[in-house]
Structure formats: C-alpha cells, structure tokens
Scaffold this motif. Structure first.
Motif, PDB file in Angstrom:
ATOM      1  N   LYS A  71       0.841  -1.181   0.000  1.00 42.09           N
ATOM      2  CA  LYS A  71       0.000   0.000   0.000  1.00 42.09           C
ATOM      3  C   LYS A  71       0.889   1.249   0.000  1.00 42.09           C
ATOM      4  O   LYS A  71       2.112   1.162   0.150  1.00 42.09           O
ATOM      5  CB  LYS A  71      -0.902   0.009   1.247  1.00 42.09           C
ATOM      6  CG  LYS A  71      -1.771  -1.218   1.425  1.00 42.09           C
ATOM      7  CD  LYS A  71      -2.886  -1.289   0.427  1.00 42.09           C
ATOM      8  CE  LYS A  71      -3.819  -2.454   0.728  1.00 42.09           C
ATOM      9  NZ  LYS A  71      -4.903  -2.594  -0.261  1.00 42.09           N
TER      10      LYS A  71
ATOM     11  N   ALA B 279       3.942   2.035   2.647  1.00 46.61           N
ATOM     12  CA  ALA B 279       4.104   0.763   3.354  1.00 46.61           C
ATOM     13  C   ALA B 279       5.559   0.348   3.479  1.00 46.61           C
ATOM     14  O   ALA B 279       5.854  -0.698   4.056  1.00 46.61           O
ATOM     15  CB  ALA B 279       3.317  -0.337   2.639  1.00 46.61           C
TER      16      ALA B 279
ATOM     17  N   HIS C  42       2.107  -0.488  -6.567  1.00 49.11           N
ATOM     18  CA  HIS C  42       1.196  -0.367  -5.435  1.00 49.11           C
ATOM     19  C   HIS C  42       0.155  -1.485  -5.452  1.00 49.11           C
ATOM     20  O   HIS C  42      -0.221  -1.998  -6.512  1.00 49.11           O
ATOM     21  CB  HIS C  42       0.452   0.974  -5.481  1.00 49.11           C
ATOM     22  CG  HIS C  42       1.309   2.140  -5.106  1.00 49.11           C
ATOM     23  ND1 HIS C  42       1.359   2.650  -3.823  1.00 49.11           N
ATOM     24  CD2 HIS C  42       2.156   2.895  -5.835  1.00 49.11           C
ATOM     25  CE1 HIS C  42       2.190   3.674  -3.789  1.00 49.11           C
ATOM     26  NE2 HIS C  42       2.685   3.844  -4.999  1.00 49.11           N
ATOM     27  N   LEU C  43      -0.333  -1.833  -4.259  1.00 48.52           N
ATOM     28  CA  LEU C  43      -1.512  -2.680  -4.147  1.00 48.52           C
ATOM     29  C   LEU C  43      -2.758  -1.815  -4.306  1.00 48.52           C
ATOM     30  O   LEU C  43      -2.701  -0.589  -4.174  1.00 48.52           O
ATOM     31  CB  LEU C  43      -1.546  -3.379  -2.782  1.00 48.52           C
ATOM     32  CG  LEU C  43      -0.434  -4.388  -2.468  1.00 48.52           C
ATOM     33  CD1 LEU C  43      -0.613  -4.933  -1.058  1.00 48.52           C
ATOM     34  CD2 LEU C  43      -0.416  -5.524  -3.477  1.00 48.52           C
ATOM     35  N   ASN C  44      -3.886  -2.448  -4.576  1.00 49.13           N
ATOM     36  CA  ASN C  44      -5.145  -1.709  -4.644  1.00 49.13           C
ATOM     37  C   ASN C  44      -5.424  -1.017  -3.316  1.00 49.13           C
ATOM     38  O   ASN C  44      -4.981  -1.472  -2.253  1.00 49.13           O
ATOM     39  CB  ASN C  44      -6.295  -2.656  -5.010  1.00 49.13           C
ATOM     40  CG  ASN C  44      -6.239  -3.091  -6.460  1.00 49.13           C
ATOM     41  OD1 ASN C  44      -5.976  -2.286  -7.353  1.00 49.13           O
ATOM     42  ND2 ASN C  44      -6.467  -4.372  -6.709  1.00 49.13           N
ATOM     43  N   LYS C  45      -6.184   0.070  -3.365  1.00 48.92           N
ATOM     44  CA  LYS C  45      -6.355   0.928  -2.193  1.00 48.92           C
ATOM     45  C   LYS C  45      -7.188   0.290  -1.094  1.00 48.92           C
ATOM     46  O   LYS C  45      -6.998   0.579   0.082  1.00 48.92           O
ATOM     47  CB  LYS C  45      -6.971   2.257  -2.618  1.00 48.92           C
ATOM     48  CG  LYS C  45      -6.036   3.105  -3.471  1.00 48.92           C
ATOM     49  CD  LYS C  45      -6.664   4.437  -3.832  1.00 48.92           C
ATOM     50  CE  LYS C  45      -5.705   5.277  -4.668  1.00 48.92           C
ATOM     51  NZ  LYS C  45      -6.300   6.588  -5.041  1.00 48.92           N
TER      52      LYS C  45
ATOM     53  N   GLU D  87      -8.475  -1.837   1.807  1.00 44.63           N
ATOM     54  CA  GLU D  87      -7.706  -2.482   2.863  1.00 44.63           C
ATOM     55  C   GLU D  87      -7.745  -3.999   2.730  1.00 44.63           C
ATOM     56  O   GLU D  87      -6.772  -4.693   3.044  1.00 44.63           O
ATOM     57  CB  GLU D  87      -8.255  -2.075   4.241  1.00 44.63           C
ATOM     58  CG  GLU D  87      -7.420  -2.562   5.413  1.00 44.63           C
ATOM     59  CD  GLU D  87      -5.996  -2.015   5.390  1.00 44.63           C
ATOM     60  OE1 GLU D  87      -5.073  -2.752   5.784  1.00 44.63           O
ATOM     61  OE2 GLU D  87      -5.804  -0.853   4.973  1.00 44.63           O
TER      62      GLU D  87
ATOM     63  N   ARG E 213      -5.569  -7.350  -1.561  1.00 41.26           N
ATOM     64  CA  ARG E 213      -4.115  -7.516  -1.524  1.00 41.26           C
ATOM     65  C   ARG E 213      -3.547  -7.755  -2.920  1.00 41.26           C
ATOM     66  O   ARG E 213      -2.433  -8.266  -3.062  1.00 41.26           O
ATOM     67  CB  ARG E 213      -3.736  -8.687  -0.613  1.00 41.26           C
ATOM     68  CG  ARG E 213      -4.385  -8.676   0.748  1.00 41.26           C
ATOM     69  CD  ARG E 213      -3.911  -7.522   1.595  1.00 41.26           C
ATOM     70  NE  ARG E 213      -2.541  -7.668   2.005  1.00 41.26           N
ATOM     71  CZ  ARG E 213      -1.887  -6.772   2.752  1.00 41.26           C
ATOM     72  NH1 ARG E 213      -2.497  -5.665   3.126  1.00 41.26           N
ATOM     73  NH2 ARG E 213      -0.623  -6.964   3.083  1.00 41.26           N
TER      74      ARG E 213
ATOM     75  N   ARG F 250      -2.182  -3.328  -8.469  1.00 45.21           N
ATOM     76  CA  ARG F 250      -3.094  -2.467  -9.214  1.00 45.21           C
ATOM     77  C   ARG F 250      -3.086  -2.740 -10.723  1.00 45.21           C
ATOM     78  O   ARG F 250      -2.035  -2.929 -11.324  1.00 45.21           O
ATOM     79  CB  ARG F 250      -2.745  -1.000  -8.979  1.00 45.21           C
ATOM     80  CG  ARG F 250      -3.018  -0.485  -7.584  1.00 45.21           C
ATOM     81  CD  ARG F 250      -2.675   0.980  -7.482  1.00 45.21           C
ATOM     82  NE  ARG F 250      -3.448   1.774  -8.446  1.00 45.21           N
ATOM     83  CZ  ARG F 250      -3.111   3.006  -8.820  1.00 45.21           C
ATOM     84  NH1 ARG F 250      -2.028   3.572  -8.328  1.00 45.21           N
ATOM     85  NH2 ARG F 250      -3.873   3.659  -9.686  1.00 45.21           N
TER      86      ARG F 250
ATOM     87  N   GLN G 263       5.630  -8.543  -0.427  1.00 47.79           N
ATOM     88  CA  GLN G 263       4.668  -7.529   0.001  1.00 47.79           C
ATOM     89  C   GLN G 263       5.202  -6.793   1.225  1.00 47.79           C
ATOM     90  O   GLN G 263       5.647  -7.412   2.189  1.00 47.79           O
ATOM     91  CB  GLN G 263       3.314  -8.156   0.329  1.00 47.79           C
ATOM     92  CG  GLN G 263       2.520  -8.547  -0.903  1.00 47.79           C
ATOM     93  CD  GLN G 263       1.053  -8.811  -0.585  1.00 47.79           C
ATOM     94  OE1 GLN G 263       0.592  -8.620   0.538  1.00 47.79           O
ATOM     95  NE2 GLN G 263       0.310  -9.238  -1.597  1.00 47.79           N
TER      96      GLN G 263
ATOM     97  N   GLU H 102       4.478  -3.938   4.263  1.00 46.49           N
ATOM     98  CA  GLU H 102       3.398  -3.310   5.028  1.00 46.49           C
ATOM     99  C   GLU H 102       3.946  -2.667   6.294  1.00 46.49           C
ATOM    100  O   GLU H 102       4.981  -3.080   6.821  1.00 46.49           O
ATOM    101  CB  GLU H 102       2.306  -4.311   5.368  1.00 46.49           C
ATOM    102  CG  GLU H 102       2.731  -5.487   6.222  1.00 46.49           C
ATOM    103  CD  GLU H 102       1.577  -6.431   6.497  1.00 46.49           C
ATOM    104  OE1 GLU H 102       0.564  -5.983   7.083  1.00 46.49           O
ATOM    105  OE2 GLU H 102       1.688  -7.616   6.133  1.00 46.49           O
TER     106      GLU H 102
END
Length: 373
Positions: free
Chosen positions: A76, A79, A214-217, A219, A222, A225, A241, A243
């Motif tokens: 994210k 992160a 980036h990961l999708n917004k 929460e 996971r 994008r 990943q 975080e």
C-alpha cells in the motif's frame, strides 16, 4: 540416428502432412518452415544442458532474487516499498543487511530507475540511507547507477530503461515504479507487451529486475493495481509484500508468491532515531534474537496493545500477524523465555480455564482494558 529421434525436417514433413492437401504446397513455404525451426530450438528435454538458476540473495537462508527473472515489490502507499529497496541495494554492496544476505562474493552492480520521487529524494535516499546501511562513504560510479526519470513521458522512460539495461548490464535492476512505463495502468495490451519486454531483457542481460507497484487501495484487497498488476503477478518469479504495522514504527516484508523455495519468515524492522532500519524485536524464529529482557519487554508490550491481560491464542495471533513470528512454535519459545525472566505469566481463567497471558510489570501497560478477572 536413433530410431525414435525426430529431426527438424521430419517435424516439417509431419506438420505438412497434417494439413489439407490443397493447402500443403501453398502454406508450407518460407515463414512456416522458419517457425518450426524456431520452435524446436526452444524445445526442453530432461537431457537439455541448461545453466543452473543463480540467486543473488538469501533471506533467512532461503535463496531469492534470481538472475534472469522478474521480482515484484508491492504494498500500500507508505508501506515501506522504497525502504525495503534501500535495504536490498545496501546489501548489494555490503553483503548482508538485517536478514538479507548476498550470495555472491563480489559486490553487485546496481541499476536504480526512480520514476516516482523528486531528484532530491532520490539523492537523499542514496546519501542518508543506502550509503550508511552499506557502510560506505561514497558510491562507486562503475557499480551503482541511479537515474531519476520522473519528469519524462512513459514512452521515453521505456526506451531509457531498455537502454540502461543493455548498456550497463547490471546484476540487479530496480524499476520504482513500473506503472510509469505505461500510459494506462489498466491497458491489458500495454501490460502484456511491457512484461514480455522486461522478461526478454532480464534473460538477455542475466539480470534480476525488481518491479515496484502499489496494491489496490481497499484495505481488504491484496492484489497489485491494474492490468499491469495482473500481468506482473502472473510473470514474476517472486512477489514480496511490504506493510507497515498499523500506526507503529514497525515494517514487515513477506514473500507472498514464489516459484521455488518459500521464505516462510517475515523480515521485520523498525526505524531508529538515525532514520535507518534496525532489527525489530519480532523478526522471526531466531529465538536468540529475543532472549534479552529489553527485547522481550518490547515484544510483549506490542503484543498486549496496552492491555494487562489477553487470551493466549489471541496474543499468539497478534505475534504472528503483526510481529513477524514465523509460527506458533516461535511464539511458545518467546513465552517460555519471558516467563522465565518474570516479564509475563500464563494464567487460566477461573471459569473457562482458557489460557491467558498477563503482564507482570505494571509499567508496561497503559490501561485496564481487557482485564476480565
């Protein structure tokens, strides 16, 4: 020639004989014959002589970041993706940073393409983070190449990335971020073409290419994008990943996908007063890293989250999910050591007999929340 061995000419005749008669002569000329020859050049058998796969690093003694492959670094916003890359680039020079260890004896040649941050930020990361972590006073101009392409268009960036890979021929190349080589992150055609080109370049240069995305917004989501995220997930040899543990100063890096050996532990670290990542108390199964009373206090203070008591299983879940413990066994070892040092005690609920963890030192909790007995 062995009885069952097929030549390219035999394959050509086989393909031609399978076609309708009226098409055989018309279609089996030039291009088709060349395609059959190209196809058989790519054939793999159990006896094919292939070079061994070469990992550039190991994390907790598990090989990772292989030459000739794509690796994804995702997370994210804020992160710690670029922070993890700083650790990775420093390990290219120093050999070992935290639990990331270089596999080759000689320092690695690094190419860093930054498309997201300002030129000043790129320079600050080199001076204030990578160099101190690597323990060097300067970066060798023939070993470390950093380029900031933020102000350029996507097509120009794409051409310059290829030019850099082919001219510098680094051991490891980091593209931060990959989406800036496209005009539309959801364009499936562009995404496929970009991934195919990067795979070709990784193979041609024998380089590990690390792609940041980036990961999708959401929460709960996971996934990486856009269409480029889907393609990168499909094509990457490994996915890491990043975080940040809620609002703490603790960061965690986990290997979420892999095609070979699984790195089962999470790399956990926190930012010290000097702005550099340092080993975190909850860094994995290495019990020796957690035997000091001060570190154990830090661990259980974080696990209890301001409470004096907490159900044993609930505390264990927090330890594994948020503190980077490898498994239940690592948590049990930490509990036994903390009990021996008088930091915590495990008690049984008088009614349910369920096990609870209780902090012995009252200065380590902030409230009475969650004290049922």
């Amino acid at each position: 020639m062995q009885k069952n061995e097929m030549t390219t000419g035999d394959a050509f005749d086989l393909v031609r004989s399978s076609l309708p008669t009226k098409w055989r002569k018309a279609t089996m000329v030039g291009p088709l014959k060349e395609d059959v020859e190209d196809l058989y050049r790519e054939r793999i058998t159990p006896e094919t002589d292939l070079p061994p796969m070469m990992p550039l690093f190991s994390m907790f003694d598990v090989p990772c970041f292989y030459r000739g492959e794509l690796v994804a670094d995702c997370g994210k916003a804020k992160a710690g993706k670029t922070l993890f890359l700083s650790i990775l680039m420093a390990a290219c020079l120093k050999g070992e940073v935290l639990d990331l260890k270089r596999q080759e004896a000689e320092a690695l040649k690094v190419l860093w393409i930054d498309t997201e941050q300002s030129q000043q930020s790129t320079q600050e990361i080199m001076k204030d983070r990578i160099m101190p972590l690597a323990g060097v006073e300067r970066l060798d101009d023939d070993q470390f190449y950093a380029f900031n392409l933020r102000g350029l268009g996507s097509e120009k960036r794409k051409r310059l990335v290829e030019a850099a890979l082919l001219s510098i021929r680094p051991d490891i190349a980091i593209i931060d971020g990959i989406k800036d080589l496209m005009t539309d992150i959801n364009d499936a055609v562009q995404a496929t073409a970009l991934m195919e080109n990067l795979m070709r370049l990784a193979k041609e240069t024998n380089c590990c290419i690390v792609c940041v995305l980036h990961l999708n917004k959401s929460e709960q989501d996971r996934n990486m994008r856009g269409s480029i995220g889907t393609e990168l997930t499909n094509k990457a040899f490994e996915v890491f990943q990043c975080e940040r543990i809620e609002e703490s100063n603790i960061f965690k890096v986990s290997q979420s996908l892999q095609r070979k050996q699984k790195v089962r532990q999470s790399l956990c670290y926190q930012i010290g007063d000097d702005g550099l990542p340092t080993a975190c108390c909850g860094r994995g199964r290495r019990t020796s890293d957690r035997t000091e009373p001060e570190k154990l206090r830090d661990i259980f203070t974080a696990i209890m989250e301001g409470r004096r008591q907490r159900p044993f299983k609930e505390a264990m879940a927090v330890a594994i999910k948020k503190m980077g413990f490898a498994d239940n066994r690592a948590y049990y070892e930490a509990v036994r050591e903390a009990e021996a040092q008088g930091i915590i005690r495990v008690t049984a609920h008088p009614d349910t007999k369920e096990s609870w963890v209780e902090i012995c030192d009252r200065s380590l909790f902030d409230s009475q929340e969650g004290v049922p007995f």
